[in-house]
Design an enzyme around this catalytic site. Structure first.
Site, PDB file in Angstrom:
ATOM      1  N   TYR A 140     -81.946  60.996 -23.698  1.00 62.65           N
ATOM      2  CA  TYR A 140     -83.084  60.205 -24.188  1.00 62.65           C
ATOM      3  C   TYR A 140     -84.377  60.996 -23.985  1.00 62.65           C
ATOM      4  O   TYR A 140     -84.821  61.197 -22.868  1.00 62.65           O
ATOM      5  CB  TYR A 140     -83.128  58.863 -23.457  1.00 62.65           C
ATOM      6  CG  TYR A 140     -84.214  57.918 -23.958  1.00 62.65           C
ATOM      7  CD1 TYR A 140     -84.928  58.180 -25.129  1.00 62.65           C
ATOM      8  CD2 TYR A 140     -84.505  56.757 -23.282  1.00 62.65           C
ATOM      9  CE1 TYR A 140     -85.908  57.328 -25.588  1.00 62.65           C
ATOM     10  CE2 TYR A 140     -85.499  55.887 -23.733  1.00 62.65           C
ATOM     11  CZ  TYR A 140     -86.194  56.175 -24.879  1.00 62.65           C
ATOM     12  OH  TYR A 140     -87.172  55.325 -25.331  1.00 62.65           O
ATOM     13  N   LYS A 166     -81.390  60.354 -28.329  1.00 59.44           N
ATOM     14  CA  LYS A 166     -82.323  59.295 -28.746  1.00 59.44           C
ATOM     15  C   LYS A 166     -83.691  59.908 -28.608  1.00 59.44           C
ATOM     16  O   LYS A 166     -84.049  60.426 -27.545  1.00 59.44           O
ATOM     17  CB  LYS A 166     -82.160  58.080 -27.838  1.00 59.44           C
ATOM     18  CG  LYS A 166     -83.255  57.034 -27.951  1.00 59.44           C
ATOM     19  CD  LYS A 166     -82.754  55.734 -27.329  1.00 59.44           C
ATOM     20  CE  LYS A 166     -83.785  54.835 -26.695  1.00 59.44           C
ATOM     21  NZ  LYS A 166     -84.882  54.375 -27.485  1.00 59.44           N
ATOM     22  N   THR A 168     -87.684  59.399 -29.171  1.00 62.71           N
ATOM     23  CA  THR A 168     -88.769  58.466 -29.442  1.00 62.71           C
ATOM     24  C   THR A 168     -90.087  59.205 -29.589  1.00 62.71           C
ATOM     25  O   THR A 168     -90.700  59.611 -28.597  1.00 62.71           O
ATOM     26  CB  THR A 168     -88.882  57.404 -28.328  1.00 62.71           C
ATOM     27  OG1 THR A 168     -87.660  56.645 -28.287  1.00 62.71           O
ATOM     28  CG2 THR A 168     -90.028  56.435 -28.599  1.00 62.71           C
ATOM     29  N   GLY A 191     -86.209  56.528 -32.151  1.00 60.98           N
ATOM     30  CA  GLY A 191     -86.577  55.469 -31.206  1.00 60.98           C
ATOM     31  C   GLY A 191     -87.936  54.848 -31.444  1.00 60.98           C
ATOM     32  O   GLY A 191     -88.400  54.055 -30.627  1.00 60.98           O
ATOM     33  N   ASP A 193     -89.840  52.349 -33.484  1.00 63.01           N
ATOM     34  CA  ASP A 193     -89.559  51.245 -34.418  1.00 63.01           C
ATOM     35  C   ASP A 193     -90.549  51.213 -35.585  1.00 63.01           C
ATOM     36  O   ASP A 193     -90.184  50.873 -36.710  1.00 63.01           O
ATOM     37  CB  ASP A 193     -89.625  49.893 -33.690  1.00 63.01           C
ATOM     38  CG  ASP A 193     -88.870  49.903 -32.379  1.00 63.01           C
ATOM     39  OD1 ASP A 193     -88.220  50.918 -32.066  1.00 63.01           O
ATOM     40  OD2 ASP A 193     -88.942  48.902 -31.660  1.00 63.01           O
ATOM     41  N   GLU A 194     -91.809  51.544 -35.279  1.00 61.62           N
ATOM     42  CA  GLU A 194     -92.830  51.481 -36.325  1.00 61.62           C
ATOM     43  C   GLU A 194     -92.651  52.602 -37.357  1.00 61.62           C
ATOM     44  O   GLU A 194     -93.355  52.650 -38.368  1.00 61.62           O
ATOM     45  CB  GLU A 194     -94.246  51.487 -35.714  1.00 61.62           C
ATOM     46  CG  GLU A 194     -94.562  52.549 -34.690  1.00 61.62           C
ATOM     47  CD  GLU A 194     -94.109  52.198 -33.264  1.00 61.62           C
ATOM     48  OE1 GLU A 194     -92.934  51.800 -33.084  1.00 61.62           O
ATOM     49  OE2 GLU A 194     -94.903  52.364 -32.335  1.00 61.62           O
ATOM     50  N   SER A 210     -86.967  48.526 -29.189  1.00 59.72           N
ATOM     51  CA  SER A 210     -87.279  47.217 -28.605  1.00 59.72           C
ATOM     52  C   SER A 210     -87.398  46.099 -29.631  1.00 59.72           C
ATOM     53  O   SER A 210     -86.977  44.980 -29.388  1.00 59.72           O
ATOM     54  CB  SER A 210     -88.628  47.233 -27.879  1.00 59.72           C
ATOM     55  OG  SER A 210     -89.087  48.491 -27.566  1.00 59.72           O
TER      56      SER A 210
HETATM   57  O1  MN9 Z   1     -87.497  53.788 -27.806  1.00 56.97           O
HETATM   58  C1  MN9 Z   1     -89.053  52.056 -27.470  1.00 56.97           C
HETATM   59  N1  MN9 Z   1     -89.869  53.023 -26.814  1.00 56.97           N
HETATM   60  C2  MN9 Z   1     -90.322  52.843 -25.610  1.00 56.97           C
HETATM   61  C3  MN9 Z   1     -87.723  52.634 -27.658  1.00 56.97           C
HETATM   62  O2  MN9 Z   1     -90.103  51.852 -24.950  1.00 56.97           O
HETATM   63  C4  MN9 Z   1     -91.128  53.948 -25.061  1.00 56.97           C
HETATM   64  C5  MN9 Z   1     -89.614  51.686 -28.819  1.00 56.97           C
HETATM   65  O3  MN9 Z   1     -88.785  50.702 -29.355  1.00 56.97           O
HETATM   66  C6  MN9 Z   1     -91.042  51.189 -28.737  1.00 56.97           C
HETATM   67  O4  MN9 Z   1     -91.125  50.114 -27.839  1.00 56.97           O
HETATM   68  C7  MN9 Z   1     -91.580  50.708 -30.085  1.00 56.97           C
HETATM   69  C8  MN9 Z   1     -93.042  50.319 -29.998  1.00 56.97           C
HETATM   70  O5  MN9 Z   1     -93.851  51.470 -29.863  1.00 56.97           O
HETATM   71  O6  MN9 Z   1     -91.388  51.681 -31.050  1.00 56.97           O
END
Ligand code: MN9
Length: 309
Positions: A140, A166, A168, A191, A193-194, A210
């Site tokens: 990750y 993963k 992000t 990772g 979401d936006e 999330s």
């Molecule tokens: O990777 C989440 N990242 C963190 C998972 O928690 C750092 C994402 O789902 C974010 O919460 C989401 C909002 O920025 O993209």
């Protein structure tokens, strides 16, 4: 026993909330109900006890308990990925072994954090955990734990059981190059979401995040369009989801999302642990006003907790 191999782990995978009760204790019944809720919404897997699962706010025993309940409840319907990341190798190994015993399909971990471990330490961390079970390891890479470079991720990918990443980050250029370099069987999950649609366009195999707790159906629709190459259609929906995500990110976002589901009576995913705080009434009033506006502007938002009310 694991039921899925790594290449079968793809699609929309919520980084599942841990369901805590009013007293911040792990709530077994809510965990069972929420697991079933997400599966019934059509998600392709569950990623548990990660950052969104508030894993770092829990003891290792509590994390094991959640692993046990979720694996039992899922019973092979979808793959379960257990985040075993911690700042100590031995602690992570114990959780990894427990996950394997419970029948999880993969483990995942952020790099060890807090101390400034060097690359050799981080490499050894992943190597030692990966050797401790037969499960595939999904590395990750997230800036919260210190972003690892593309070359270093390639090095980690050479460890026998490291089978996925993963990733992000808002930009997907490195992720895309890594997918090409590491081949189709090395699985990559976006990772952010936006930026989920953009991540899928940049050849991610799946999305883990999330917001798939609160609007899983939205991203199942996006993923289905993306799989058919219909990225413009996917992006129309993504644009609305991104607006919602950005709005919610003004506050502690996990408690706000939980409140959205609970208030609408869809499911009760419990509460977050301190220092995350419950949203105030004023905050939720703003969220509802925002949702009403989104619906008014678009007719349909593809988010059940807005459209169905
Ligand atoms: O990777 C989440 N990242 C963190 C998972 O928690 C750092 C994402 O789902 C974010 O919460 C989401 C909002 O920025 O993209």
């Amino acid at each position: 026993m694991a039921k899925f191999n790594i290449t079968q782990i793809k699609g929309v995978i919520p980084a599942m909330f841990t369901c805590f009760d009013e007293n911040e204790e792990v709530d077994v019944q809510r965990t069972i109900d929420f697991t079933n809720y997400l599966i019934n919404k059509g998600v392709d897997g569950l990623y548990i006890t990660g950052s969104t699962g508030e894993g770092f706010l829990m003891t290792n025993e509590e994390r094991n308990l959640v692993t046990e309940i979720v694996c039992k409840t899922v019973a092979g319907r979808v793959p379960v990925i257990v985040h075993v990341g911690d700042i100590g190798t031995k602690k992570s190994i114990n959780m990894a072994k427990y996950a394997e015993k419970c029948g999880a399909d993969a483990i995942s971990s952020v790099p060890p954090f807090y101390f400034r471990f060097n690359q050799e330490d981080i490499y050894n961390y992943y190597n030692d955990i990966s050797e401790s079970t037969d499960l595939p390891m999904i590395v990750y890479n997230v800036c919260l734990a210190g972003l690892m470079s593309k070359d270093f991720v390639k090095q980690l990918a050479s460890i026998k059981n490291v089978k996925g990443l993963k990733f992000t980050a808002r930009e997907h250029d490195e992720m895309c190059l890594l997918k090409e370099a590491l081949g189709k069987d090395f699985m990559i999950y976006s990772g952010c979401d936006e930026m989920a649609t953009q991540g899928l366009l940049a050849t991610a195999d799946g999305i883990i995040g999330s917001f798939y707790n609160v609007i899983p159906e939205t991203f199942v629709e996006i993923y289905n369009y993306a799989r058919q190459g219909e990225y413009v259609k996917a992006f129309e929906i993504q644009k609305m989801a991104t607006k919602f995500i950005h709005f919610v990110l003004q506050w502690d976002c996990f408690p706000v999302m939980r409140e959205c589901l609970r208030t609408r009576g869809l499911v009760d995913p419990g509460y977050s642990r301190r220092p995350f705080k419950a949203p105030s009434k004023e905050t939720m009033d703003q969220v509802w006003a925002f949702c009403a506006e989104l619906k008014k502007d678009n007719g349909i938002t593809h988010m059940d907790f807005i459209d169905k009310f």
